[in-house]
Design a protein around this motif. Structure first.
Motif, PDB file in Angstrom:
ATOM      1  N   VAL A  10       0.852  -1.185   0.000  1.00 18.47           N
ATOM      2  CA  VAL A  10       0.000   0.000   0.000  1.00 18.47           C
ATOM      3  C   VAL A  10       0.887   1.234   0.000  1.00 18.47           C
ATOM      4  O   VAL A  10       1.924   1.273   0.672  1.00 18.47           O
ATOM      5  CB  VAL A  10      -0.924   0.017   1.240  1.00 18.47           C
ATOM      6  N   ARG A  11       0.481   2.251  -0.755  1.00 17.55           N
ATOM      7  CA  ARG A  11       1.248   3.492  -0.847  1.00 17.55           C
ATOM      8  C   ARG A  11       0.481   4.597  -0.139  1.00 17.55           C
ATOM      9  O   ARG A  11      -0.584   5.008  -0.592  1.00 17.55           O
ATOM     10  CB  ARG A  11       1.498   3.835  -2.308  1.00 17.55           C
ATOM     11  N   ALA A  12       1.035   5.044   0.983  1.00 17.49           N
ATOM     12  CA  ALA A  12       0.383   6.066   1.799  1.00 17.49           C
ATOM     13  C   ALA A  12       1.180   7.369   1.740  1.00 17.49           C
ATOM     14  O   ALA A  12       2.402   7.362   1.604  1.00 17.49           O
ATOM     15  CB  ALA A  12       0.275   5.602   3.251  1.00 17.49           C
ATOM     16  N   LEU A  13       0.450   8.468   1.849  1.00 15.86           N
ATOM     17  CA  LEU A  13       1.054   9.797   1.910  1.00 15.86           C
ATOM     18  C   LEU A  13       0.556  10.474   3.168  1.00 15.86           C
ATOM     19  O   LEU A  13      -0.653  10.599   3.375  1.00 15.86           O
ATOM     20  CB  LEU A  13       0.666  10.629   0.682  1.00 15.86           C
ATOM     21  N   VAL A  14       1.488  10.908   4.027  1.00 17.33           N
ATOM     22  CA  VAL A  14       1.151  11.642   5.240  1.00 17.33           C
ATOM     23  C   VAL A  14       1.383  13.119   4.959  1.00 17.33           C
ATOM     24  O   VAL A  14       2.483  13.512   4.566  1.00 17.33           O
ATOM     25  CB  VAL A  14       2.024  11.199   6.440  1.00 17.33           C
ATOM     26  N   VAL A  15       0.338  13.927   5.155  1.00 14.74           N
ATOM     27  CA  VAL A  15       0.415  15.357   4.862  1.00 14.74           C
ATOM     28  C   VAL A  15       0.143  16.146   6.133  1.00 14.74           C
ATOM     29  O   VAL A  15      -0.942  16.066   6.706  1.00 14.74           O
ATOM     30  CB  VAL A  15      -0.623  15.764   3.783  1.00 14.74           C
ATOM     31  N   CYS A  33       3.882  -0.219   5.482  1.00 11.81           N
ATOM     32  CA  CYS A  33       3.464   0.067   4.109  1.00 11.81           C
ATOM     33  C   CYS A  33       4.460   1.054   3.526  1.00 11.81           C
ATOM     34  O   CYS A  33       5.307   1.590   4.234  1.00 11.81           O
ATOM     35  CB  CYS A  33       2.040   0.642   4.077  1.00 11.81           C
ATOM     36  N   GLU A  34       4.372   1.285   2.212  1.00  7.75           N
ATOM     37  CA  GLU A  34       5.197   2.321   1.601  1.00  7.75           C
ATOM     38  C   GLU A  34       4.639   3.661   2.056  1.00  7.75           C
ATOM     39  O   GLU A  34       3.431   3.882   1.990  1.00  7.75           O
ATOM     40  CB  GLU A  34       5.138   2.232   0.076  1.00  7.75           C
ATOM     41  N   VAL A  35       5.508   4.558   2.502  1.00  3.55           N
ATOM     42  CA  VAL A  35       5.008   5.830   3.030  1.00  3.55           C
ATOM     43  C   VAL A  35       5.878   6.986   2.559  1.00  3.55           C
ATOM     44  O   VAL A  35       7.095   6.871   2.491  1.00  3.55           O
ATOM     45  CB  VAL A  35       4.897   5.798   4.576  1.00  3.55           C
ATOM     46  N   GLU A  36       5.199   8.061   2.180  1.00  5.53           N
ATOM     47  CA  GLU A  36       5.848   9.316   1.819  1.00  5.53           C
ATOM     48  C   GLU A  36       5.281  10.401   2.717  1.00  5.53           C
ATOM     49  O   GLU A  36       4.206  10.234   3.300  1.00  5.53           O
ATOM     50  CB  GLU A  36       5.553   9.686   0.361  1.00  5.53           C
ATOM     51  N   THR A  37       5.994  11.524   2.787  1.00  4.99           N
ATOM     52  CA  THR A  37       5.497  12.669   3.564  1.00  4.99           C
ATOM     53  C   THR A  37       5.468  13.909   2.680  1.00  4.99           C
ATOM     54  O   THR A  37       6.247  14.043   1.737  1.00  4.99           O
ATOM     55  CB  THR A  37       6.381  12.950   4.788  1.00  4.99           C
ATOM     56  N   ALA A  38       4.547  14.788   3.015  1.00  9.38           N
ATOM     57  CA  ALA A  38       4.469  16.111   2.392  1.00  9.38           C
ATOM     58  C   ALA A  38       4.160  17.091   3.513  1.00  9.38           C
ATOM     59  O   ALA A  38       3.372  16.786   4.411  1.00  9.38           O
ATOM     60  CB  ALA A  38       3.388  16.151   1.325  1.00  9.38           C
ATOM     61  N   TYR A  39       4.795  18.256   3.452  1.00 10.85           N
ATOM     62  CA  TYR A  39       4.677  19.222   4.540  1.00 10.85           C
ATOM     63  C   TYR A  39       3.823  20.432   4.162  1.00 10.85           C
ATOM     64  O   TYR A  39       3.945  21.490   4.766  1.00 10.85           O
ATOM     65  CB  TYR A  39       6.068  19.654   5.004  1.00 10.85           C
ATOM     66  N   GLY A  40       2.959  20.252   3.190  1.00  7.40           N
ATOM     67  CA  GLY A  40       2.050  21.313   2.782  1.00  7.40           C
ATOM     68  C   GLY A  40       1.133  20.818   1.683  1.00  7.40           C
ATOM     69  O   GLY A  40       1.357  19.752   1.085  1.00  7.40           O
ATOM     70  N   GLU A  42       0.353  22.070  -1.441  1.00 12.42           N
ATOM     71  CA  GLU A  42       0.881  22.025  -2.810  1.00 12.42           C
ATOM     72  C   GLU A  42       1.831  20.842  -2.979  1.00 12.42           C
ATOM     73  O   GLU A  42       1.792  20.151  -4.004  1.00 12.42           O
ATOM     74  CB  GLU A  42       1.603  23.333  -3.156  1.00 12.42           C
ATOM     75  N   GLU A  43       2.683  20.607  -1.987  1.00 13.04           N
ATOM     76  CA  GLU A  43       3.614  19.478  -2.037  1.00 13.04           C
ATOM     77  C   GLU A  43       2.843  18.154  -2.062  1.00 13.04           C
ATOM     78  O   GLU A  43       3.218  17.218  -2.772  1.00 13.04           O
ATOM     79  CB  GLU A  43       4.562  19.513  -0.832  1.00 13.04           C
ATOM     80  N   ASP A  50       2.798  12.686  -8.932  1.00 14.64           N
ATOM     81  CA  ASP A  50       4.029  12.017  -9.341  1.00 14.64           C
ATOM     82  C   ASP A  50       4.067  10.516  -9.062  1.00 14.64           C
ATOM     83  O   ASP A  50       4.938   9.813  -9.574  1.00 14.64           O
ATOM     84  CB  ASP A  50       5.239  12.664  -8.664  1.00 14.64           C
ATOM     85  N   SER A  51       3.167  10.010  -8.233  1.00 16.75           N
ATOM     86  CA  SER A  51       3.170   8.577  -7.933  1.00 16.75           C
ATOM     87  C   SER A  51       1.747   8.114  -7.672  1.00 16.75           C
ATOM     88  O   SER A  51       0.854   8.918  -7.496  1.00 16.75           O
ATOM     89  CB  SER A  51       4.064   8.282  -6.722  1.00 16.75           C
ATOM     90  N   SER A  52       1.569   6.808  -7.659  1.00 14.15           N
ATOM     91  CA  SER A  52       0.219   6.298  -7.415  1.00 14.15           C
ATOM     92  C   SER A  52       0.047   6.065  -5.915  1.00 14.15           C
ATOM     93  O   SER A  52       0.465   5.059  -5.368  1.00 14.15           O
ATOM     94  CB  SER A  52      -0.052   5.033  -8.220  1.00 14.15           C
ATOM     95  N   ILE A  53      -0.549   7.045  -5.289  1.00  7.43           N
ATOM     96  CA  ILE A  53      -0.826   6.993  -3.854  1.00  7.43           C
ATOM     97  C   ILE A  53      -2.186   6.339  -3.665  1.00  7.43           C
ATOM     98  O   ILE A  53      -3.149   6.669  -4.350  1.00  7.43           O
ATOM     99  CB  ILE A  53      -0.815   8.420  -3.247  1.00  7.43           C
ATOM    100  N   ASP A  54      -2.271   5.428  -2.701  1.00  9.31           N
ATOM    101  CA  ASP A  54      -3.527   4.753  -2.401  1.00  9.31           C
ATOM    102  C   ASP A  54      -4.307   5.459  -1.295  1.00  9.31           C
ATOM    103  O   ASP A  54      -5.524   5.596  -1.376  1.00  9.31           O
ATOM    104  CB  ASP A  54      -3.258   3.307  -1.966  1.00  9.31           C
ATOM    105  N   ILE A  55      -3.584   5.874  -0.254  1.00  7.93           N
ATOM    106  CA  ILE A  55      -4.231   6.443   0.929  1.00  7.93           C
ATOM    107  C   ILE A  55      -3.502   7.717   1.337  1.00  7.93           C
ATOM    108  O   ILE A  55      -2.278   7.731   1.464  1.00  7.93           O
ATOM    109  CB  ILE A  55      -4.212   5.442   2.100  1.00  7.93           C
ATOM    110  N   VAL A  56      -4.275   8.777   1.553  1.00  7.92           N
ATOM    111  CA  VAL A  56      -3.722  10.050   2.018  1.00  7.92           C
ATOM    112  C   VAL A  56      -4.191  10.272   3.449  1.00  7.92           C
ATOM    113  O   VAL A  56      -5.389  10.218   3.727  1.00  7.92           O
ATOM    114  CB  VAL A  56      -4.189  11.222   1.122  1.00  7.92           C
TER     115      VAL A  56
END
Length: 192
Positions: A10-15, A33-40, A42-43, A50-56
Motif C-alpha cells: 500500500v502506498r500512503a502519503l502523510v500530509v 506500508c510504503e510511506v511518503e510525507t508532504a509538509y504542505g 501544494e507538495e 508524481d506517484s500512485s498513492i492509495d491512501i492520504v
C-alpha cells in the motif's frame, strides 16, 4: 500470483505542515506500508501527481493550502484513492459535505494509524476489484466477438484492455488474497 500477507504494498502519503508530526506518523507506518510525507498542500498534490498513492492521511489546518483545500482539489481531480483526515480540528457539521473517507482526531496511536490504513486498503481493494471485473468482462466479451486484427484496429478495445491490465495490477497489489481473481476466468462469457 498470490497476494501479500499484509499491507506492505500500500502506498500512503502523510500530509502535515508540522514536519515532526508528519514524520512521526510516517515512522509509525514505516515497515508496514510504503510511506511518503508532504509538509504542505501544494507538495501533497505534487506527490500525488508524481506517484500512485492509495491512501492520504491529511491534516486539515495548514497555512497556505489547507487540508480542506487539498481535499476539494483531490475530489475535483477525481483522485482514485482513499483520504483520511488526521487532525486536531474537531469535526463540525461542515464535514457532511466533505469528500473524505475517515476522520481521526489527533493524537492517533500507532495501532490506530495502521488499522485505518489497513481498513482503507481493504475498501480500495474491493472498489478496484469491482472496476476490474467490469472492465475485464467488457474486454473478454469483445475478445470473444472480434478477431485479433479487428481488436488491433479498435481504439475502444485497446483502451478497455489497458484499463483492465492497470486495474488488475493495482488490485493484486492491494488485496492480501488475490485468489478471487482466478474465479473470473472460470465464468463462461461467450456463446457455446
Amino acid at each position: 500470483m498470490p497476494g501479500t500477507d499484509g499491507v506492505e504494498d500500500v502506498r500512503a502519503l502523510v500530509v502535515d505542515d508540522e514536519q515532526e508530526v508528519a514524520d512521526a506518523y510516517a515512522l509509525r507506518l514505516r515497515g508496514y506500508c510504503e510511506v511518503e510525507t508532504a509538509y504542505g498542500g501544494e507538495e501533497a498534490l505534487s506527490s500525488i501527481d508524481d506517484s500512485s498513492i492509495d491512501i492520504v492521511l491529511l491534516d486539515r489546518h495548514m497555512p497556505g493550502m489547507s487540508g480542506d483545500d487539498v481535499l476539494a482539489e483531490l475530489d475535483e481531480r477525481g483522485f482514485y484513492g482513499r483520504v483520511v483526515m488526521v487532525t486536531a480540528v474537531d469535526p463540525g457539521v461542515e464535514v457532511l459535505e466533505m469528500p473524505f473517507d475517515d476522520y481521526l482526531c489527533k493524537p492517533v496511536e500507532r495501532e490506530d494509524v495502521r488499522a485505518v490504513v489497513d481498513q482503507q486498503r481493504q475498501i480500495l481493494a474491493y472498489e478496484t476489484l469491482g472496476e476490474f471485473f467490469s472492465a475485464e468482462a467488457k474486454r473478454a466479451v469483445l475478445e470473444a466477438e472480434m478477431g485479433p486484427e479487428k481488436r488491433r484496429e479498435n481504439e475502444g478495445y485497446a483502451e478497455i484492455a489497458e484499463r483492465a491490465e492497470h486495474l488488475e495490477r493495482r488490485v493484486r497489489r492491494l488485496l492480501t488474497d488475490d485468489s478471487i481473481l482466478d474465479q473470473f476466468d472460470q465464468i463462461e462469457r461467450e456463446e457455446r
